[in-house]
Write a protein that holds these residues in place. Sequence first.
Motif, PDB file in Angstrom:
ATOM      1  N   UNK A 126       0.814  -1.220   0.000  1.00 46.70           N
ATOM      2  CA  UNK A 126       0.000   0.000   0.000  1.00 46.70           C
ATOM      3  C   UNK A 126       0.848   1.272   0.000  1.00 46.70           C
ATOM      4  N   UNK A 127       2.119   1.150   0.261  1.00 45.37           N
ATOM      5  CA  UNK A 127       2.968   2.340   0.337  1.00 45.37           C
ATOM      6  C   UNK A 127       4.060   2.389  -0.731  1.00 45.37           C
ATOM      7  N   UNK A 128       4.354   1.238  -1.365  1.00 46.08           N
ATOM      8  CA  UNK A 128       5.520   1.173  -2.228  1.00 46.08           C
ATOM      9  C   UNK A 128       5.277   0.265  -3.423  1.00 46.08           C
ATOM     10  N   UNK A 129       5.822   0.676  -4.560  1.00 45.18           N
ATOM     11  CA  UNK A 129       5.871  -0.163  -5.754  1.00 45.18           C
ATOM     12  C   UNK A 129       7.332  -0.432  -6.045  1.00 45.18           C
ATOM     13  N   UNK A 130       7.679  -1.691  -6.326  1.00 43.38           N
ATOM     14  CA  UNK A 130       9.063  -2.047  -6.621  1.00 43.38           C
ATOM     15  C   UNK A 130       9.217  -2.396  -8.098  1.00 43.38           C
ATOM     16  N   UNK A 131      10.176  -1.747  -8.729  1.00 46.91           N
ATOM     17  CA  UNK A 131      10.594  -2.107 -10.073  1.00 46.91           C
ATOM     18  C   UNK A 131      11.974  -2.743  -9.922  1.00 46.91           C
ATOM     19  N   UNK A 132      12.005  -4.077  -9.952  1.00 41.68           N
ATOM     20  CA  UNK A 132      13.222  -4.747  -9.516  1.00 41.68           C
ATOM     21  C   UNK A 132      13.354  -4.491  -8.028  1.00 41.68           C
ATOM     22  N   UNK A 133      14.482  -3.903  -7.631  1.00 37.55           N
ATOM     23  CA  UNK A 133      14.688  -3.552  -6.223  1.00 37.55           C
ATOM     24  C   UNK A 133      14.528  -2.060  -5.981  1.00 37.55           C
ATOM     25  N   UNK A 134      14.152  -1.316  -7.000  1.00 37.18           N
ATOM     26  CA  UNK A 134      14.000   0.135  -6.835  1.00 37.18           C
ATOM     27  C   UNK A 134      12.604   0.459  -6.323  1.00 37.18           C
ATOM     28  N   UNK A 135      12.505   1.111  -5.159  1.00 39.28           N
ATOM     29  CA  UNK A 135      11.196   1.439  -4.600  1.00 39.28           C
ATOM     30  C   UNK A 135      10.686   2.792  -5.121  1.00 39.28           C
ATOM     31  N   UNK A 136       9.395   2.836  -5.432  1.00 41.39           N
ATOM     32  CA  UNK A 136       8.720   4.080  -5.785  1.00 41.39           C
ATOM     33  C   UNK A 136       7.511   4.228  -4.871  1.00 41.39           C
TER      34      UNK A 136
END
Length: 238
Positions: A204-214
């Motif tokens: 609910x707080x973070x989206x990960x592209x690979x290991x990169x958090x957005x």
Amino acid sequence: MRVAIVEDMDENIAVLQTYLDRYAAEHHTTVQYSSFKDGMNFVKGYHPVWDLILLDIEMPLLNGMDTARQIRKADPDVLIIFITALTQYAIEGYSVRALDYVLKPVQYYAFAAKLDQVCEILSARQQKPIFVSSREGQFKLLPEQIFYVEVQDHTLCYRTKQQLLHTTGTQSLGKLAQELADSGFARCHQAYLVNLHYVTRYDRNTVFLGEEPLPMSRTYYKNFVQSLLDYCAGEGNL
């Protein structure tokens, strides 16, 4: 992917159909195919509805090479792969812009490698490029090259595998999101537009592209999750 099998031998048609079914199952994709027993009937009333033609060279009535020449008059874009036992004939295929050839007896893994190439070409054709004017220069990007787009100080920044491009234009993230909606992009935050293909996990707080958090915002969470589920259903995997 729509495939036409133009082959006069029933046993060879059966093998190609089995391989297409296997490839579709292994790659979680849809392959529709129809078979035609000779080139003459295939080119009669031809319409450009096929993505790929698997074309035997040695056939009665109209051989594969002459069939391809007729096809090219009506369809400059269809991909053609020749199925042949003789490499010297296959080499002639380049005169009709054939993609490649497969030798008989057809082996599955060699055939699947050709289909991988076909899928890459078809995917690239479906993607409309984005033209980016940036501080770094002028760039043409395919949607698949973009990991995410971020707003920084009212400027759009495109994160690609190679670099971060800072635009010099005034396009809004909302307008860009509409432009890229059919290419598998969704907003997870007011300041971020994400390529769903690269999402590995989220909460609910973070989206990960690979290991990169957005960051993920509550405002966009529901629509983002639905877009991701729709994307995964269409692709067959994440």
